[in-house]
Write an enzyme that holds these catalytic residues in place. Structure first.
Site, PDB file in Angstrom:
ATOM      1  N   ARG A  58     -31.692  47.967 -14.294  1.00 21.24           N
ATOM      2  CA  ARG A  58     -31.157  49.261 -13.934  1.00 21.24           C
ATOM      3  C   ARG A  58     -29.666  49.186 -13.600  1.00 21.24           C
ATOM      4  O   ARG A  58     -28.980  50.183 -13.546  1.00 21.24           O
ATOM      5  CB  ARG A  58     -31.899  49.776 -12.684  1.00 21.24           C
ATOM      6  N   GLY A  59     -29.190  47.984 -13.355  1.00 25.60           N
ATOM      7  CA  GLY A  59     -27.839  47.800 -12.804  1.00 25.60           C
ATOM      8  C   GLY A  59     -26.687  48.377 -13.607  1.00 25.60           C
ATOM      9  O   GLY A  59     -25.630  48.656 -13.054  1.00 25.60           O
ATOM     10  N   GLU A 114     -23.911  45.042 -19.615  1.00 23.00           N
ATOM     11  CA  GLU A 114     -24.569  44.425 -18.464  1.00 23.00           C
ATOM     12  C   GLU A 114     -23.702  44.641 -17.224  1.00 23.00           C
ATOM     13  O   GLU A 114     -22.474  44.700 -17.312  1.00 23.00           O
ATOM     14  CB  GLU A 114     -24.776  42.933 -18.766  1.00 23.00           C
ATOM     15  N   ASP A 115     -24.348  44.760 -16.078  1.00 25.02           N
ATOM     16  CA  ASP A 115     -23.581  44.950 -14.842  1.00 25.02           C
ATOM     17  C   ASP A 115     -22.879  43.661 -14.420  1.00 25.02           C
ATOM     18  O   ASP A 115     -21.687  43.625 -14.195  1.00 25.02           O
ATOM     19  CB  ASP A 115     -24.489  45.482 -13.710  1.00 25.02           C
ATOM     20  N   ASP A 118     -24.602  36.223 -14.009  1.00 29.28           N
ATOM     21  CA  ASP A 118     -24.630  35.209 -12.961  1.00 29.28           C
ATOM     22  C   ASP A 118     -25.034  33.868 -13.610  1.00 29.28           C
ATOM     23  O   ASP A 118     -24.209  33.214 -14.232  1.00 29.28           O
ATOM     24  CB  ASP A 118     -25.623  35.721 -11.905  1.00 29.28           C
ATOM     25  N   LYS A 146     -19.565  36.079 -13.026  1.00 31.20           N
ATOM     26  CA  LYS A 146     -19.430  35.006 -12.021  1.00 31.20           C
ATOM     27  C   LYS A 146     -19.501  33.676 -12.765  1.00 31.20           C
ATOM     28  O   LYS A 146     -20.571  33.051 -12.811  1.00 31.20           O
ATOM     29  CB  LYS A 146     -20.604  35.072 -11.028  1.00 31.20           C
ATOM     30  N   PHE A 167     -22.360  37.632  -3.352  1.00 34.42           N
ATOM     31  CA  PHE A 167     -23.397  38.596  -3.716  1.00 34.42           C
ATOM     32  C   PHE A 167     -22.806  39.990  -3.552  1.00 34.42           C
ATOM     33  O   PHE A 167     -22.390  40.372  -2.462  1.00 34.42           O
ATOM     34  CB  PHE A 167     -24.645  38.416  -2.861  1.00 34.42           C
ATOM     35  N   VAL A 168     -22.762  40.743  -4.643  1.00 29.58           N
ATOM     36  CA  VAL A 168     -22.093  42.041  -4.627  1.00 29.58           C
ATOM     37  C   VAL A 168     -23.073  43.192  -4.845  1.00 29.58           C
ATOM     38  O   VAL A 168     -24.156  42.998  -5.399  1.00 29.58           O
ATOM     39  CB  VAL A 168     -20.953  42.099  -5.680  1.00 29.58           C
ATOM     40  N   ASP A 174     -27.427  46.477  -7.078  1.00 28.84           N
ATOM     41  CA  ASP A 174     -28.221  46.630  -5.860  1.00 28.84           C
ATOM     42  C   ASP A 174     -28.438  45.335  -5.092  1.00 28.84           C
ATOM     43  O   ASP A 174     -28.296  44.238  -5.622  1.00 28.84           O
ATOM     44  CB  ASP A 174     -29.604  47.166  -6.219  1.00 28.84           C
ATOM     45  N   ARG A 180     -26.895  51.024  -4.694  1.00 27.54           N
ATOM     46  CA  ARG A 180     -26.479  51.257  -6.078  1.00 27.54           C
ATOM     47  C   ARG A 180     -25.487  52.412  -6.171  1.00 27.54           C
ATOM     48  O   ARG A 180     -24.702  52.503  -7.107  1.00 27.54           O
ATOM     49  CB  ARG A 180     -27.685  51.606  -6.962  1.00 27.54           C
TER      50      ARG A 180
HETATM   51  P1  IMP Z   1     -28.571  36.132 -14.255  1.00 29.33           P
HETATM   52  O1  IMP Z   1     -29.794  36.166 -15.113  1.00 29.33           O
HETATM   53  O2  IMP Z   1     -28.638  35.054 -13.210  1.00 29.33           O
HETATM   54  O3  IMP Z   1     -27.285  36.056 -15.041  1.00 29.33           O
HETATM   55  O4  IMP Z   1     -28.565  37.433 -13.407  1.00 29.33           O
HETATM   56  C1  IMP Z   1     -28.258  38.620 -13.949  1.00 29.33           C
HETATM   57  C2  IMP Z   1     -28.821  39.775 -13.131  1.00 29.33           C
HETATM   58  O5  IMP Z   1     -29.014  39.423 -11.759  1.00 29.33           O
HETATM   59  C3  IMP Z   1     -27.822  40.896 -13.118  1.00 29.33           C
HETATM   60  O6  IMP Z   1     -28.081  41.778 -14.179  1.00 29.33           O
HETATM   61  C4  IMP Z   1     -28.067  41.536 -11.784  1.00 29.33           C
HETATM   62  O7  IMP Z   1     -29.091  42.493 -11.904  1.00 29.33           O
HETATM   63  C5  IMP Z   1     -28.551  40.415 -10.905  1.00 29.33           C
HETATM   64  N1  IMP Z   1     -27.425  39.890 -10.097  1.00 29.33           N
HETATM   65  C6  IMP Z   1     -26.668  38.801 -10.331  1.00 29.33           C
HETATM   66  N2  IMP Z   1     -25.727  38.641  -9.394  1.00 29.33           N
HETATM   67  C7  IMP Z   1     -25.885  39.675  -8.537  1.00 29.33           C
HETATM   68  C8  IMP Z   1     -25.185  40.092  -7.355  1.00 29.33           C
HETATM   69  O8  IMP Z   1     -24.205  39.490  -6.886  1.00 29.33           O
HETATM   70  N3  IMP Z   1     -25.647  41.224  -6.761  1.00 29.33           N
HETATM   71  C9  IMP Z   1     -26.720  41.932  -7.239  1.00 29.33           C
HETATM   72  N4  IMP Z   1     -27.385  41.589  -8.340  1.00 29.33           N
HETATM   73  C10 IMP Z   1     -26.972  40.469  -8.989  1.00 29.33           C
HETATM   74 MG    MG Z   2     -29.203  43.508 -13.990  1.00 32.14          MG
END
Ligand code: IMP
Ligand code: MG
Length: 192
Positions: A58-59, A114-115, A118, A146, A167-168, A174, A180
């Site tokens: 949803r981000g 994508e929001d 990470d 990141k 963590f943002v 969210d 959000r």
């Molecule tokens: P990844 O699979 O570890 O790259 O994570 C991606 C998803 O994790 C993003 O689409 C976000 O929904 C969530 N996410 C990653 N970092 C943060 C953060 O700092 N705050 C909130 N959600 C995050």
């Molecule tokens: Mg996401």
């Protein structure tokens, strides 16, 4: 009041810990960056007959709404939802598709929005799935990156901001489904 100072009263997270949100990127800076990202995307897809803009739910819902309105290209909007962190602050590393695209993407130009990227696991999985459907072009636009946290390859063609390992929340992003609707990006800081 300096921007780094607490803007909100303390809130309580899912585990009962109190936190405040310190502003990291203002609404104005986001708007300016979204406008320039749209120009980069227009230049890249200048010859497209139709660009399918795929938001990761949803981000990305706030970002995609702003970005799509800045894009001077023929676009269609679709969404895909992958499983996320749940209520945790750590990636589960296991990604499941909860909601798939409505439309076909074979032979189309596709932009995944994508929001925040990470570890990269979510995007890696989603791109693997979409690539198998043979789009003509497949690119990714992430508002936040990141890079210090990356564990698997996630090719980002367009990035709004690189941020440190914090963590943002806000602008669609969210913490356990909260915050959000903040108009800016802030970092979560736990308080005693
Ligand atoms: P990844 O699979 O570890 O790259 O994570 C991606 C998803 O994790 C993003 O689409 C976000 O929904 C969530 N996410 C990653 N970092 C943060 C953060 O700092 N705050 C909130 N959600 C995050
Ligand atoms: Mg996401």
């Amino acid at each position: 009041m300096p921007q780094s100072v607490l803007r909100e009263p303390a809130q309580t997270g899912p585990d009962g810990r109190a936190y405040v949100i310190d502003q990291m990127i203002s609404a104005k800076s986001i708007a300016a960056r979204v406008e320039s990202l749209a120009h980069e995307i227009e230049a890249h897809f200048a010859d497209t007959d139709k660009l399918i803009v795929v938001g990761l739910l949803r981000g990305s819902f706030v970002f995609i709404a702003d970005l799509a309105r800045e894009l001077d290209l023929p676009v269609e909007i679709d969404f895909i939802e992958a499983s996320s962190y749940g209520a945790a602050m750590q990636s589960s590393r296991e990604v499941r598709i909860l909601k798939d695209l409505r439309g076909e993407i074979e032979g189309r130009d596709v932009l995944v929005v994508e929001d925040i990227v990470d570890t990269g696991f979510t995007l890696h999985h989603v791109l693997h799935l979409l690539r198998a459907r043979k789009p003509r072009r497949l690119e990714v636009c992430a508002l936040l990156d990141k890079p210090s946290r990356r564990e698997v390859e996630a090719p980002l063609r367009f990035v709004g901001f690189e941020i440190p390992d914090e963590f943002v929340v806000g602008y669609g992003i969210d913490y356990a489904q909260r915050n959000r609707n903040l108009d800016h990006i802030g970092k979560v800081r736990f308080v005693p």
